[in-house]
Structure formats: C-alpha cells, structure tokens
Design an enzyme around this catalytic site. Sequence first.
Site, PDB file in Angstrom:
ATOM      1  N   HIS A  43       0.829  -1.206   0.000  1.00  0.00           N
ATOM      2  CA  HIS A  43       0.000   0.000   0.000  1.00  0.00           C
ATOM      3  C   HIS A  43       0.867   1.262   0.000  1.00  0.00           C
ATOM      4  CE1 HIS A  43       0.920  -0.759   4.224  1.00  0.00           C
ATOM      5  NE2 HIS A  43       0.704   0.519   4.469  1.00  0.00           N
ATOM      6  N   THR A  46       3.342   6.192  -3.290  1.00  0.00           N
ATOM      7  CA  THR A  46       4.567   6.300  -4.086  1.00  0.00           C
ATOM      8  C   THR A  46       5.602   5.274  -3.648  1.00  0.00           C
ATOM      9  OG1 THR A  46       5.443   7.989  -2.578  1.00  0.00           O
ATOM     10  CG2 THR A  46       4.272   8.774  -4.551  1.00  0.00           C
ATOM     11  N   ARG A  47       6.457   4.901  -4.604  1.00  0.00           N
ATOM     12  CA  ARG A  47       7.605   4.048  -4.352  1.00  0.00           C
ATOM     13  C   ARG A  47       8.776   4.551  -5.190  1.00  0.00           C
ATOM     14  NH1 ARG A  47       4.449   2.071  -1.258  1.00  0.00           N
ATOM     15  NH2 ARG A  47       4.277  -0.098  -0.561  1.00  0.00           N
ATOM     16  N   LYS A 266       8.176  12.647   1.590  1.00  0.00           N
ATOM     17  CA  LYS A 266       8.223  11.294   2.140  1.00  0.00           C
ATOM     18  C   LYS A 266       9.649  10.917   2.527  1.00  0.00           C
ATOM     19  CE  LYS A 266       6.942   6.508   0.976  1.00  0.00           C
ATOM     20  NZ  LYS A 266       6.281   5.655  -0.037  1.00  0.00           N
ATOM     21  N   HIS A 270      15.577   2.928   6.004  1.00  0.00           N
ATOM     22  CA  HIS A 270      15.412   1.663   5.286  1.00  0.00           C
ATOM     23  C   HIS A 270      15.848   0.456   6.113  1.00  0.00           C
ATOM     24  CE1 HIS A 270      15.049  -1.056   1.963  1.00  0.00           C
ATOM     25  NE2 HIS A 270      16.340  -1.309   1.906  1.00  0.00           N
ATOM     26  N   CYS A 314       4.136   0.003   8.044  1.00  0.00           N
ATOM     27  CA  CYS A 314       4.074  -1.094   7.086  1.00  0.00           C
ATOM     28  C   CYS A 314       4.980  -2.217   7.586  1.00  0.00           C
ATOM     29  CB  CYS A 314       4.473  -0.640   5.692  1.00  0.00           C
ATOM     30  SG  CYS A 314       6.176  -0.072   5.546  1.00  0.00           S
ATOM     31  N   LYS A 347       9.179  -2.224  -7.029  1.00  0.00           N
ATOM     32  CA  LYS A 347       9.581  -1.804  -8.370  1.00  0.00           C
ATOM     33  C   LYS A 347       9.758  -2.967  -9.329  1.00  0.00           C
ATOM     34  CE  LYS A 347      13.334  -0.024  -6.521  1.00  0.00           C
ATOM     35  NZ  LYS A 347      13.316  -0.732  -5.216  1.00  0.00           N
TER      36      LYS A 347
END
Length: 380
Positions: A43, A46-47, A266, A270, A314, A347
């Site tokens: 969800h 953007t990525r 955003k 990571h 997430c 991606k």
Amino acid sequence: MYDAIVVGAGVMGLSAAVELGRRGQRVVLLDQFAIPNDLGSSHGETRVIRTAYFEHPDYVPLAQRAWMSWQGLGDAVGASSLLQIGGLYLGRPGSALIAGSVEAAMQYGLSHEVWSPAEVRERYAQVTIPDDYVGFFEAQCGVLFASECLGWLMYRALATGVDVRPNQPVTSWEASHWGVTVTAKSGTLEAARLVICAGPWTGEILNELGIPLEVTRQTVGFTDPTDQEPFSSASLPVMCMEARDGAFYYTIPICQGVGPRSELFKVARHDPGIEVTPQTVDRTPNPTDAESFVPGLREFLPGAAGPVAAIDVCLYTNTPDGHFVVDRHPEHENVVLACGFSGHGFKFAPVIGEALADLAIEGKTELPIGFLGVDRFNMK
C-alpha cells in the site's frame, strides 16, 4: 479446476496473476483481506524505482525490464505510472551505497555521474553533504505511483479473466504430481499449479520449508516543509543517504496530484525495524516513530525536517542476505513462490510476475534470477 491458484493479492501476486492470465491460464487470485488493503507491504501512494542497484549488480537487468513494463502499463491504460526525475545518493566514496552503485552502473553501462560535495551543493542548495562524502547521480530513477499501479494491475487481471476473490484466508494446501488443492474460507479449490506470494504471511503458509524470514515493523514519515518548492519533484530527485552512523535513509519529493500523502515530503529509514508478526504488529503510529527518520532529514535535508504531518506503518519481510526469494518449491515442482522483498521489491513486480509465470508453466525461466534461489539457505 483452474490452471493456477495465486495466493496473495499484493503487487507480486497481482503481477503473477496478470501474467498467467495473459498467457491464457485460468487463474483464481486469493487474498485473506479486502483488495487492496493497508495490512501488508504494497500500500501507499509512491515508491522509488531505480536501476543502479548497489545491493547486487544482478538486479540491474531485472530493474531495467521492470522499468519498461511499468512504462508499458501506463501506456496501456492511458496514464503515467512512473515519473522519471533521477536519483541522488550520498555517502562516503567507499560506502556500500556509493561503491555498489558505481559498480552496477559501470558493469551495465548506466548513465551516471559522481559529484564532489561542491558540485552537489551547486546543483541542490537544499542538500547538506559532508566534505568527505560524494554524490552519485543516476538518470534512470524516479517515482512509481504505487496505489495507481495496483489499481491498473487489478484492471488488467480482471480483463484477462482472473477470478479475484478477496477475504479468502488460506487454511491449508497440498501438492501432488497431478496438481494442487487449496482450502480457503469459501471451500476447496483445485488447480494444476500454485503460486504463493503471501508477503509477511509466507512463513506461515510455507512453514514446512523453513525459509529464514524475519518480519519487521517499519515506519514511513511525511513532513510538510515550510517552503515546499525546493522539495518538490520539479526541484529535487529521489534521494538515498548513508549516514555517518551507518543508518540508511531514502526520500521521495513532493509529487502534486497523485494523492494526499504524495503532496507531502516522504522519508523513511530503510534499515529493518523491530521484529514482529503480522498478527501482533502495532499498526498505530506513536510519537517515538518519528525518531527513526527525522535524524536523516536533519543531517542531509534540514529544510524538509519541518512538521511531521503523518506517519504510516508497514511491514518488511527480510531474508538473512537482504535478497529476494523467487523459485520453485524444492519438494513440489508445481508450486512456485516469491517472498522476502525486504522493502525494495515493489519496483520489480512486473518482472517477478513474468518469472513466476515462467516457473509455473515451463518449470524454468530465462530471466536472470539464479541468485534469488531458495537453495542458498540451509533449511530444515
């Protein structure tokens, strides 16, 4: 009886179902929740999509093929799924981020430049870079409009005849030489083959296999800079930064018109968060969550470290080496699986869908996924 049952309707399962349906397979797609939902890893609005893959050069041809597929999907539906704005990565010259990106770019002839701190500051005054760092810039990098991509994939799945069934948790499955049987909430389904793309729930569905997966809670922050223009997609590329303490951050600039969250800046750290299970994870943001990503903004993009307007939660599904698993089941040749996408898989979804369809139908693929095999782990 179906030709294929696909378990999991996130971006990977959808992509596999679309590719199987495109090849004339009778497909049923199952998900335990509504489709779409915000409980897994697909969800969001953007990525990042990038090609100079510092994690492993073997990802580059997969990333390039996926890039073309996303562009083709946008062309097919008459809308853009990808915004190419380039990517700027900051780190010490010998860091994994910079050295790995240079290696991948050189090996595959990708357009790139390595900039001194002065050159970075000259191009992007809003960026703070230490004197012992360098900037790596690649042109083939940008933003995927993720929620729209999921919608378009669903449209294509339905157009190819995929039987989409939400709210169907899988309770068991069996495989034999003649086919597979899957028991879900509404009953038992049979097919020639099974594709498992269950995201954070993979460890439960494939518990007999013992793939060493770790599910972690991740937070994504959205800030509202006082001056938005320097942090918009017209002024700033996608960024990845390796901090002095080893923390790894990424940012996506403000992209007007895609959705409420995309109109904010955003940012996320990571690195894997705390280990959880999909059932027990605390999905409610708390005030301390901002501490995971605000330090990165203060270090590299202080002008974007303004008020935190929103935080999303997430899940990552991590493998020990950080690489995906895309392979046939070692005990059942008519079962294929994809998991462990570790926060950088979205991606690749179109090419992963191709690979899964190849493996399911032909038992092999010409796509370069050998380094993603399940046999690299010592499993029970």
